[in-house]
Design a protein around this motif. Structure first.
Motif, PDB file in Angstrom:
ATOM      1  N   GLU A 187     -14.441  -5.670  -6.600  1.00  0.00           N
ATOM      2  CA  GLU A 187     -14.775  -4.090  -7.074  1.00  0.00           C
ATOM      3  C   GLU A 187     -16.717  -3.906  -7.184  1.00  0.00           C
ATOM      4  O   GLU A 187     -17.433  -4.953  -6.974  1.00  0.00           O
ATOM      5  N   PHE A 188     -16.645  -3.124  -7.094  1.00  0.00           N
ATOM      6  CA  PHE A 188     -18.020  -2.028  -7.280  1.00  0.00           C
ATOM      7  C   PHE A 188     -17.825  -2.070  -8.569  1.00  0.00           C
ATOM      8  O   PHE A 188     -17.387  -0.948  -9.118  1.00  0.00           O
ATOM      9  N   VAL A 189     -19.464  -2.368  -9.118  1.00  0.00           N
ATOM     10  CA  VAL A 189     -19.929  -1.761 -10.145  1.00  0.00           C
ATOM     11  C   VAL A 189     -21.075  -1.113 -10.719  1.00  0.00           C
ATOM     12  O   VAL A 189     -22.016  -1.545  -9.795  1.00  0.00           O
ATOM     13  N   GLU A 210     -26.778  -0.285   2.662  1.00  0.00           N
ATOM     14  CA  GLU A 210     -26.831   1.480   2.436  1.00  0.00           C
ATOM     15  C   GLU A 210     -26.467   1.963   2.026  1.00  0.00           C
ATOM     16  O   GLU A 210     -26.711   3.266   0.561  1.00  0.00           O
ATOM     17  N   ALA A 211     -24.697   1.738   1.933  1.00  0.00           N
ATOM     18  CA  ALA A 211     -23.890   2.219   1.078  1.00  0.00           C
ATOM     19  C   ALA A 211     -24.115   1.559  -0.537  1.00  0.00           C
ATOM     20  O   ALA A 211     -24.001   2.505  -1.544  1.00  0.00           O
ATOM     21  N   LEU A 212     -24.472   0.276  -0.927  1.00  0.00           N
ATOM     22  CA  LEU A 212     -24.736   0.018  -1.995  1.00  0.00           C
ATOM     23  C   LEU A 212     -25.945   0.259  -2.526  1.00  0.00           C
ATOM     24  O   LEU A 212     -26.446   1.559  -4.054  1.00  0.00           O
ATOM     25  N   ASP A 260     -25.895   2.915  -6.568  1.00  0.00           N
ATOM     26  CA  ASP A 260     -26.211   2.206  -6.958  1.00  0.00           C
ATOM     27  C   ASP A 260     -25.431   1.427  -8.027  1.00  0.00           C
ATOM     28  O   ASP A 260     -24.768   1.916  -9.057  1.00  0.00           O
ATOM     29  N   ARG A 261     -24.664   0.634  -6.761  1.00  0.00           N
ATOM     30  CA  ARG A 261     -23.095  -0.288  -7.303  1.00  0.00           C
ATOM     31  C   ARG A 261     -23.529  -1.468  -6.828  1.00  0.00           C
ATOM     32  O   ARG A 261     -24.765  -1.437  -6.253  1.00  0.00           O
ATOM     33  N   THR A 262     -22.916  -2.689  -7.588  1.00  0.00           N
ATOM     34  CA  THR A 262     -23.447  -3.644  -7.047  1.00  0.00           C
ATOM     35  C   THR A 262     -21.847  -4.115  -6.675  1.00  0.00           C
ATOM     36  O   THR A 262     -20.757  -3.406  -7.678  1.00  0.00           O
ATOM     37  N   ALA A 263     -21.140  -5.190  -5.811  1.00  0.00           N
ATOM     38  CA  ALA A 263     -20.721  -5.584  -5.837  1.00  0.00           C
ATOM     39  C   ALA A 263     -20.171  -6.547  -6.480  1.00  0.00           C
ATOM     40  O   ALA A 263     -21.190  -8.151  -6.147  1.00  0.00           O
ATOM     41  N   VAL A 264     -18.896  -6.768  -6.943  1.00  0.00           N
ATOM     42  CA  VAL A 264     -18.608  -8.505  -7.713  1.00  0.00           C
ATOM     43  C   VAL A 264     -17.454  -9.074  -6.843  1.00  0.00           C
ATOM     44  O   VAL A 264     -16.938  -8.123  -6.478  1.00  0.00           O
ATOM     45  N   VAL A 265     -18.674 -10.594  -6.661  1.00  0.00           N
ATOM     46  CA  VAL A 265     -17.512 -11.085  -5.720  1.00  0.00           C
ATOM     47  C   VAL A 265     -17.022 -12.411  -5.809  1.00  0.00           C
ATOM     48  O   VAL A 265     -18.001 -12.596  -6.985  1.00  0.00           O
ATOM     49  N   VAL A 296     -28.668  -5.220  -3.356  1.00  0.00           N
ATOM     50  CA  VAL A 296     -29.764  -4.891  -2.547  1.00  0.00           C
ATOM     51  C   VAL A 296     -31.277  -5.771  -3.084  1.00  0.00           C
ATOM     52  O   VAL A 296     -30.973  -4.833  -4.267  1.00  0.00           O
ATOM     53  N   PHE A 297     -31.424  -6.762  -2.504  1.00  0.00           N
ATOM     54  CA  PHE A 297     -32.676  -6.616  -2.761  1.00  0.00           C
ATOM     55  C   PHE A 297     -33.629  -6.376  -1.945  1.00  0.00           C
ATOM     56  O   PHE A 297     -34.229  -7.381  -0.753  1.00  0.00           O
ATOM     57  N   GLY A 298     -34.143  -5.999  -1.992  1.00  0.00           N
ATOM     58  CA  GLY A 298     -35.749  -5.123  -0.604  1.00  0.00           C
ATOM     59  C   GLY A 298     -34.880  -4.407   0.302  1.00  0.00           C
ATOM     60  O   GLY A 298     -34.308  -3.401   0.191  1.00  0.00           O
ATOM     61  N   ASP A 299     -34.871  -5.396   1.432  1.00  0.00           N
ATOM     62  CA  ASP A 299     -34.072  -4.194   3.001  1.00  0.00           C
ATOM     63  C   ASP A 299     -33.195  -5.569   2.777  1.00  0.00           C
ATOM     64  O   ASP A 299     -32.363  -5.832   4.398  1.00  0.00           O
ATOM     65  N   VAL A 300     -32.890  -6.590   1.584  1.00  0.00           N
ATOM     66  CA  VAL A 300     -31.189  -7.675   2.600  1.00  0.00           C
ATOM     67  C   VAL A 300     -30.209  -7.944   1.647  1.00  0.00           C
ATOM     68  O   VAL A 300     -30.731  -6.551  -0.135  1.00  0.00           O
ATOM     69  N   LEU A 301     -29.572  -8.179   1.685  1.00  0.00           N
ATOM     70  CA  LEU A 301     -28.635  -8.370   1.097  1.00  0.00           C
ATOM     71  C   LEU A 301     -29.284  -9.630  -0.042  1.00  0.00           C
ATOM     72  O   LEU A 301     -29.217 -10.143   0.973  1.00  0.00           O
TER      73      LEU A 301
END
Length: 321
Positions: free
Chosen positions: A93-95, A126-128, A132-137, A152-157
């Protein structure tokens, strides 16, 4: 860096091939144990309690003992588990990002795109960021099923593994059940102190002083041997003493004064403000008393002697007193 895992981030029908890299590393100086009598290295050996032989790593398996029986679990057994075989980072989910408390974070890993095109990777990033969402994986890593946050951390995931809810202890401190009365003045002074210490966080400005000093100590011992004078290496270090017990308001005032004045001198000055004011008050009182006595003496002298100098001169004496 060496990739520790390869797979893909999946959400819906979207598949983003990635490589996983550890994002942090330990910078501590590596020390080992020695015998204090002769400096001999202390080594721990894996000895079988049945035959007394030392067992190399390649011949060590894991086991579970329920008290009556022992079940041996080999590396092949562990690798055969469905979760371990999975090469997916599955988005559950995205939270909202602020709903994940930092206490949940465990280890951090960078994700690198692992395909000819990085379009899917950039699209997810870009979508995250825009929502302003974080994906719970969910993922399997190092023979464990992990819950993690993909953000997102800087320009990386980045993937940060999370602790399970039952791994976070409850904070239960009876002392906090006691009511504490906070005055508006104390709160205002606290806010002023916080404001005086406010700044943007720049982690590169902070260093591990203990590790720096440890490296200095090691280098000095390599050059000078065991006869090293630590006082000469680091300078004389005064023994730390417990701070003076003062009231909360005074502590806040001194802290603010020290910050505004730029150091301990200001704090010391603030600390002596009360005593200085008191001394000043006593001095003023003494001066006033002296002036009154002088006036009385002058008046008495005037009535008792006709040869005295003019009253104007006496008024000057009174003013000086």
């Amino acid at each position: 860096m060496r990739a520790v895992w390869k797979g893909a981030v999946t959400f819906g029908l979207v598949n983003v091939p990635v490589k996983l890299y550890s994002a942090t590393e330990d910078h501590d100086v590596s020390l080992h144990q020695v015998h204090d009598a002769d400096g001999g290295r202390i080594r721990y050996q894996r000895v079988c309690e049945i035959d007394g032989e030392i067992v190399p790593y390649q011949h060590i398996d894991k086991a579970y003992d329920d008290g009556d029986r022992t079940v041996i679990i080999t590396d092949e057994d562990l690798k055969s588990l469905p979760a371990e075989r999975s090469r997916e980072i599955e988005v559950v989910e995205f939270v909202p990002t602020d709903q994940i408390d930092p206490i949940m974070f465990d280890r951090s890993y960078y994700l690198e795109p692992d395909s000819a095109s990085n379009k899917a990777y950039v699209l997810l990033r870009e979508a995250l960021e825009s929502t302003d969402r974080t994906a719970v994986v969910r993922m399997a890593l190092r023979q464990k099923t992990r819950l993690a946050a993909l953000r997102v951390f800087g320009d990386v995931l980045m993937v940060q593994t999370l602790l399970w809810s039952d791994e976070v202890r409850k904070a239960n401190f009876p002392a906090l059940d006691e009511p504490a009365k906070i005055t508006s003045k104390e709160l205002d002074l606290s806010k002023q102190l916080i404001e005086s210490l406010s700044n943007d966080f720049e982690p590169e400005q902070f260093v591990d002083e203990y590790q720096q000093e440890l490296r200095t100590l090691i280098q000095a011992k390599l050059e000078q041997g065991d006869a090293l004078d630590t006082a000469a290496t680091f300078g004389e270090q005064p023994e730390e003493e417990g701070g003076e017990v003062i009231d909360l308001m005074e502590a806040l005032r001194q802290s603010i004064a020290a910050k505004r004045g730029g150091g301990a001198d200001a704090a010391s000055k603030a600390s002596s403000t009360k005593s200085s004011s008191s001394a000043s008050g006593k001095s003023s009182s003494t001066s006033s008393s002296t002036a009154k006595k002088s006036a009385a003496k002058a008046s008495s002298a005037k009535s008792g002697s006709t040869d005295e100098k003019p009253a104007a001169k006496r008024r000057t004496t009174k003013k000086a007193g």
